[in-house]
Design an enzyme around this catalytic site. Structure first.
Site, PDB file in Angstrom:
ATOM      1  N   ALA A 355       0.817  -1.214   0.000  1.00  0.00           N
ATOM      2  CA  ALA A 355       0.000   0.000   0.000  1.00  0.00           C
ATOM      3  C   ALA A 355       0.850   1.264   0.000  1.00  0.00           C
ATOM      4  CB  ALA A 355      -0.932  -0.008   1.211  1.00  0.00           C
ATOM      5  N   CYS A 356       2.007   1.203   0.652  1.00  0.00           N
ATOM      6  CA  CYS A 356       2.869   2.390   0.738  1.00  0.00           C
ATOM      7  C   CYS A 356       3.544   2.708  -0.589  1.00  0.00           C
ATOM      8  CB  CYS A 356       3.917   2.195   1.827  1.00  0.00           C
ATOM      9  SG  CYS A 356       4.834   0.659   1.691  1.00  0.00           S
ATOM     10  N   HIS A 357       3.446   1.795  -1.581  1.00  0.00           N
ATOM     11  CA  HIS A 357       4.032   2.046  -2.901  1.00  0.00           C
ATOM     12  C   HIS A 357       2.980   2.095  -3.999  1.00  0.00           C
ATOM     13  CE1 HIS A 357       8.050   1.674  -1.347  1.00  0.00           C
ATOM     14  NE2 HIS A 357       7.873   0.434  -0.964  1.00  0.00           N
TER      15      HIS A 357
END
Length: 413
Positions: A355-357
């Site tokens: 999710a962070c990418h």
């Protein structure tokens, strides 16, 4: 059924449980009750404060039991990122305090989460640390021998996730710990400081059995929202307060909450929710694991019958709920990316990477590092399933995927 909402005509099917999980109904009930009953400051000496403090300590026991730890070894934090930062920074501070050197050495892998990579990057930029990034093999797995071989005289910490959030690969943490114990005994004889061991278990808890005594680590990162709890976390610190304890220091400074290790008035209702989520894991981990394994295997087997796919890192031990799939057409690369495939699907909520990418359309660096060819990494989609996922959900997912693939193939002719 594993649904999360509706558009004008149909239900959405959620298959991104590695990004986050919904809060379990039983956890939600405990949070609501705590919001009503435990609103007092837990540091206050009168009965309302004592009741809030008691609720926090009950949650501490529940979290400890879920990972087979001592109750006093649990520190509550804002989440997994803070927990990992606290472990890393504490190890570095202790080494520098006891050493004549002005720089430490840290060992990690080339597939870690940014909650580990970015603190290490910051330490490098501050010229406080050198970092060795041990590569995983062509199946996304890690050699314990390669980790131990990377140890230097000024190594202060090994930090390795228990399970990868994108591939689902489970790393041999306990094997590394056993070899590290032998290495640390040799270092003791030489007068060198002990190498500490931290593992980020955010993706593992609630999916497989996590036992800190079996793992043999000094620190363990816990993130509630990965196992149906609220978005708060905890850090396990081996033997905290004892003469042979792993060192721990705060990353923020203030009052005496959490024995001074994590100052700030406790978020009691969310801590209570974390405790309940952990208790559910402790009571049901066998059931959860078996269900997830059956659903994941059903998905992979049925999808293989319907589509030309590659299951990335399949030959390595994996989390029971995680399936990273690359799509092919007649054994060749496609003209569309995993992101485009998901965009074309009507009902699936999944992801191509962590999710962070998710803001980037570039192929996953984790997949590339794990031996997945760039053309296949470009088409990859990560499917991660949860307790609510049924075979009916899987059937809908596969139907949606095959329809989207046929649409993209037709449009590309």
């Amino acid at each position: 059924m594993c649904t999360v909402g509706y558009n004008t005509t149909m239900e959405f099917i959620y298959a991104d449980y590695n990004a986050t999980t919904p809060i379990d109904d039983k956890v939600q009930k405990h949070i609501i009750e705590s919001l009503k009953c435990h609103w007092a400051n837990s540091s206050s000496g009168y009965h309302l404060g004592v009741e809030a403090k008691s609720a926090i300590e009950q949650a501490r026991r529940e979290v400890a039991q879920a990972i087979n730890a001592q109750t006093e070894d649990i520190i509550f934090t804002s989440g997994g990122t803070e927990s990992s930062n606290m472990a890393i920074q504490s190890a570095v501070k202790l080494f520098l305090k006891k050493s004549s050197k002005d720089k430490v050495h840290i060992i990690t892998t080339n597939v870690e989460h940014v909650a580990t990579l970015n603190p290490l990057k910051q330490l490098k930029e501050e010229n406080k640390a050198e970092v060795t990034y041990v590569p995983v093999d062509q199946n996304g797995y890690l050699s314990s021998h390669d980790i131990i071989k990377a140890i230097e005289d000024n190594t202060c910490l090994i930090t390795i996730m228990l399970a990868n959030n994108e591939t689902g690969v489970i790393f041999p943490i306990s094997d590394i710990a056993r070899e590290l114990e032998k290495m640390n005994e040799m270092r003791r004889v030489k007068g060198l400081q002990k190498v500490l061991f931290h593992s980020d278990a955010a993706q593992a808890i609630g999916k497989i059995l996590v036992d800190v005594k079996d793992l043999g680590i000094d620190y363990l990162t816990i993130a509630g929202h990965k196992f149906y709890g609220p978005k708060v976390g905890a850090l396990y610190v081996k033997g905290i307060g004892g003469s042979t304890a792993a060192p721990i220091q705060p990353v923020i400074y203030g009052g005496g909450q959490e024995r001074g290790f994590r100052p700030g008035t406790e978020n009691t209702p969310m801590i209570v929710g974390l405790g309940k989520a952990a208790a559910l894991v402790n009571e049901n981990i066998g059931v959860y694991k078996n269900h997830l394994q059956q659903i994941r295997d059903y998905f992979e087997n049925k999808l293989s019958d319907e589509c030309d796919i590659t299951i990335n890192c399949k030959s390595s031990p994996r989390l029971p709920n995680t399936s990273n799939i690359s799509f092919c057409i007649n054994g060749k690369e496609t003209d569309f990316s995993g992101a485009k495939l998901l965009e074309t699907c009507k009902r699936i909520i999944a992801s191509t990477t962590a999710a962070c990418h998710s803001h980037t359309e570039e192929p996953s660096e984790v997949l590339l590092a794990s031996g997945v060819p760039r053309n296949l990494a470009t088409t990859a989609v990560r499917f991660s399933f949860g307790r609510e996922t049924t075979r009916a959900c899987i059937d809908i997912i596969i139907k949606d995927l095959t329809t989207a693939i046929n649409t993209l193939m037709t449009n590309n002719k």
